[in-house]
Design a protein around this motif. Sequence first.
Motif, PDB file in Angstrom:
ATOM      1  N   GLY B 146       0.778  -1.108  -0.028  1.00 21.11           N
ATOM      2  CA  GLY B 146       0.021  -0.099   0.031  1.00 21.11           C
ATOM      3  C   GLY B 146       0.876   1.261  -0.024  1.00 21.11           C
ATOM      4  N   HIS B 147       0.025   2.357   0.140  1.00 19.70           N
ATOM      5  CA  HIS B 147       0.916   3.620   0.084  1.00 19.70           C
ATOM      6  C   HIS B 147       0.144   4.537   1.060  1.00 19.70           C
ATOM      7  CE1 HIS B 147       2.375   2.490  -3.978  1.00 19.70           C
ATOM      8  NE2 HIS B 147       1.245   2.198  -4.325  1.00 19.70           N
ATOM      9  N   PRO B 148       1.068   4.908   2.075  1.00 21.93           N
ATOM     10  CA  PRO B 148       0.620   5.428   3.353  1.00 21.93           C
ATOM     11  C   PRO B 148      -0.033   6.770   3.423  1.00 21.93           C
ATOM     12  CG  PRO B 148       2.845   5.185   3.533  1.00 21.93           C
ATOM     13  CD  PRO B 148       2.474   4.439   2.304  1.00 21.93           C
ATOM     14  N   LEU B 149       0.284   7.646   2.153  1.00 19.79           N
ATOM     15  CA  LEU B 149      -0.289   8.748   2.221  1.00 19.79           C
ATOM     16  C   LEU B 149      -1.540   9.028   1.327  1.00 19.79           C
ATOM     17  CD1 LEU B 149       2.665  11.278   2.092  1.00 19.79           C
ATOM     18  CD2 LEU B 149       1.375  10.402   4.203  1.00 19.79           C
ATOM     19  N   ARG B 150      -2.075   7.913   1.014  1.00 20.31           N
ATOM     20  CA  ARG B 150      -3.636   7.799   0.299  1.00 20.31           C
ATOM     21  C   ARG B 150      -4.447   8.006   1.548  1.00 20.31           C
ATOM     22  NH1 ARG B 150      -4.279   4.219  -4.600  1.00 20.31           N
ATOM     23  NH2 ARG B 150      -2.622   5.148  -6.162  1.00 20.31           N
ATOM     24  N   LYS B 151      -5.363   8.569   1.206  1.00 17.28           N
ATOM     25  CA  LYS B 151      -6.432   9.227   2.186  1.00 17.28           C
ATOM     26  C   LYS B 151      -7.226   7.753   3.041  1.00 17.28           C
ATOM     27  CE  LYS B 151      -6.093  13.481   2.393  1.00 17.28           C
ATOM     28  NZ  LYS B 151      -4.849  13.617   1.460  1.00 17.28           N
ATOM     29  N   ASP B 152      -7.033   6.691   2.164  1.00 17.05           N
ATOM     30  CA  ASP B 152      -7.874   5.408   2.444  1.00 17.05           C
ATOM     31  C   ASP B 152      -6.987   4.591   2.971  1.00 17.05           C
ATOM     32  OD1 ASP B 152      -6.298   4.983   0.095  1.00 17.05           O
ATOM     33  OD2 ASP B 152      -8.161   4.241  -1.270  1.00 17.05           O
ATOM     34  N   TYR B 153      -5.810   4.919   3.419  1.00 21.38           N
ATOM     35  CA  TYR B 153      -4.749   4.060   4.066  1.00 21.38           C
ATOM     36  C   TYR B 153      -5.053   3.946   5.733  1.00 21.38           C
ATOM     37  CZ  TYR B 153      -0.353   1.804   5.357  1.00 21.38           C
ATOM     38  OH  TYR B 153       0.701   1.022   5.636  1.00 21.38           O
ATOM     39  N   ALA B 154      -5.459   2.893   6.260  1.00 21.90           N
ATOM     40  CA  ALA B 154      -5.748   2.975   7.563  1.00 21.90           C
ATOM     41  C   ALA B 154      -4.762   3.181   8.566  1.00 21.90           C
ATOM     42  CB  ALA B 154      -6.650   1.685   8.070  1.00 21.90           C
ATOM     43  N   ILE B 155      -4.842   4.175   9.570  1.00 22.19           N
ATOM     44  CA  ILE B 155      -3.719   4.171  10.515  1.00 22.19           C
ATOM     45  C   ILE B 155      -3.305   2.893  11.315  1.00 22.19           C
ATOM     46  CG2 ILE B 155      -4.885   4.969  12.522  1.00 22.19           C
ATOM     47  CD1 ILE B 155      -3.212   7.285  12.858  1.00 22.19           C
ATOM     48  N   ASP B 156      -4.198   1.886  11.401  1.00 19.53           N
ATOM     49  CA  ASP B 156      -3.577   0.961  12.286  1.00 19.53           C
ATOM     50  C   ASP B 156      -3.446  -0.437  11.377  1.00 19.53           C
ATOM     51  OD1 ASP B 156      -6.351   0.598  11.200  1.00 19.53           O
ATOM     52  OD2 ASP B 156      -7.118  -0.137  13.134  1.00 19.53           O
ATOM     53  N   THR B 157      -3.179  -0.061   9.894  1.00 21.47           N
ATOM     54  CA  THR B 157      -2.646  -1.165   9.067  1.00 21.47           C
ATOM     55  C   THR B 157      -1.381  -1.932   9.838  1.00 21.47           C
ATOM     56  OG1 THR B 157      -3.289   0.163   7.466  1.00 21.47           O
ATOM     57  CG2 THR B 157      -1.942  -1.601   6.841  1.00 21.47           C
ATOM     58  N   LYS B 158      -1.442  -3.112   9.597  1.00 23.30           N
ATOM     59  CA  LYS B 158      -0.452  -4.020  10.496  1.00 23.30           C
ATOM     60  C   LYS B 158       0.686  -3.921   9.585  1.00 23.30           C
ATOM     61  CE  LYS B 158      -1.880  -5.906  14.213  1.00 23.30           C
ATOM     62  NZ  LYS B 158      -1.344  -5.808  15.636  1.00 23.30           N
ATOM     63  N   VAL B 159       1.875  -4.050  10.211  1.00 24.57           N
ATOM     64  CA  VAL B 159       3.061  -4.046   9.400  1.00 24.57           C
ATOM     65  C   VAL B 159       4.107  -5.177  10.112  1.00 24.57           C
ATOM     66  CG1 VAL B 159       5.116  -2.785   8.776  1.00 24.57           C
ATOM     67  CG2 VAL B 159       3.152  -1.476   8.959  1.00 24.57           C
ATOM     68  N   HIS B 160       3.718  -6.309   9.605  1.00 23.14           N
ATOM     69  CA  HIS B 160       4.280  -7.538  10.562  1.00 23.14           C
ATOM     70  C   HIS B 160       5.775  -7.289  10.368  1.00 23.14           C
ATOM     71  CE1 HIS B 160       4.245 -11.356  12.208  1.00 23.14           C
ATOM     72  NE2 HIS B 160       5.166 -11.750  11.383  1.00 23.14           N
ATOM     73  N   PRO B 161       6.552  -7.805  11.663  1.00 26.21           N
ATOM     74  CA  PRO B 161       5.948  -8.043  12.665  1.00 26.21           C
ATOM     75  C   PRO B 161       6.106  -6.793  13.877  1.00 26.21           C
ATOM     76  CG  PRO B 161       8.097  -8.775  12.730  1.00 26.21           C
ATOM     77  CD  PRO B 161       7.958  -8.282  11.401  1.00 26.21           C
ATOM     78  N   TRP B 162       6.493  -5.820  13.234  1.00 26.65           N
ATOM     79  CA  TRP B 162       7.016  -4.677  14.173  1.00 26.65           C
ATOM     80  C   TRP B 162       5.868  -3.678  14.728  1.00 26.65           C
ATOM     81  CZ3 TRP B 162      11.358  -6.581  14.959  1.00 26.65           C
ATOM     82  CH2 TRP B 162      11.949  -7.049  13.934  1.00 26.65           C
ATOM     83  N   ARG B 163       4.628  -3.753  14.023  1.00 28.21           N
ATOM     84  CA  ARG B 163       3.361  -2.991  14.682  1.00 28.21           C
ATOM     85  C   ARG B 163       2.267  -3.888  14.716  1.00 28.21           C
ATOM     86  NH1 ARG B 163       3.546   2.635  15.014  1.00 28.21           N
ATOM     87  NH2 ARG B 163       1.282   2.523  14.513  1.00 28.21           N
TER      88      ARG B 163
END
Lengths: 243, 163
Positions: B146-163
């Motif tokens: 995904g692309h994090p500065l898109r408005k539809d990128y959820a803030i709690d998107t999982k980034v395994h395993p660090w978040r």
Amino acid sequence: MAVDESYRTYSHPVYDFMMKVPGLDVMTTTVDKLLSFGSEASLWIFPVATSCCGIEFMALAASRVDADRMGAIVRGSPRHSDVMIVAGTITVKMAPRVKKLWDQMPEPKWAIAVGSCAISGDFYRNIYSVVPGIDTFIPVDVYVPGCPPNPEAMMHGLIRLQEKIRASANGRDVNREARPEAVHHQRLPRLPILGDPARTSELDRQQVASAASLGWWDELNLEQALDSVAKDLADESESEPKV
Amino acid sequence: MKLLGAENSEEVQKLLIEQFEAMENSLGGPPVVAVVRHLELAKKLRDEYQYRIFGFVVAAHYPAPAKDANGVGELIRVSYGLRSVGKGTKLATWQVCIPVDGAIPTLVPLFAGADWQEREQFDLVGVRFDGHPDPRRLMLSEDWQGHPLRKDYAIDTKVHPWR
């Protein structure tokens, strides 16, 4: 001008005892206590200084605060170091690198999280690229709060770590407390070391190949040596009499 | 408030509106140029108007439809800026609107400095640059989803395993 020996900025029970008894040049102790005394008096630091806490960390090593007077010197290699000081925000891209460096440090090893970013992520906590606290992937012994903490606070953290090492030598339980959901990541090395059942011969081969790619390793013929060792081990286990 | 489009000098503004049929920006930004004429415009500014320094490329994701006919539906607005030092420090800016799955021609053949800036916009906003010589991510790790500065990128998107 005479040196005032009663004024010492740093003291230790062993020093204090030896200073009190005149003429004492031999004393007996247990090996554990001797080794822990050695550990706590030579905490070599591996710095992971990624942001403004790193600037304060430099002041810790510089002459005014001078961590060197208690044996804590800064080293550039994780293989020489005893304590990793993480000072600064760790991003998701940086975290695997920090974990790899932590795995390369020899035991016994300790970790100090300096500053609120390393402790919890602080106000970057909810940003997509920031790790919410380094204890999600390495076990942390001492937390030094502050944004950034001043060098004296870091010094205090080092002294608390020394107390911890001394307490563990005295048999008190000082196990690191980890977040339950993070224990798996903390205990799992990214590369299985020698003797680990998870290690495969393919990994051996890849590491030898990467070492050989440096050039002069070719002369050592490591690959052949490794094969012969594996062959010897196989022969040994075959010829071993069954009990 | 001084509009960004007003940064353009008169001759550039005239070029944009008369030769390249630029439309007024409904959000008050620089004039909007059609995607098909974008490369031609950059080449003309570089060769004939001495705008030889690549200033910036900035993309922004607009999930809701724009207010007027400038854009229909979800779109990405890509703003460009070129600088000229030969005629005093001047800025030429314009904007290109593309749909979220659309592509935009790269400016790397014209300006070498556009390389990393376009990679950054691809990384964070997800703009596809057609003909880019090295279209990899610049800032995030290569396996990022995904692309994090898109408005539809959820803030709690999982980034395994660090978040």
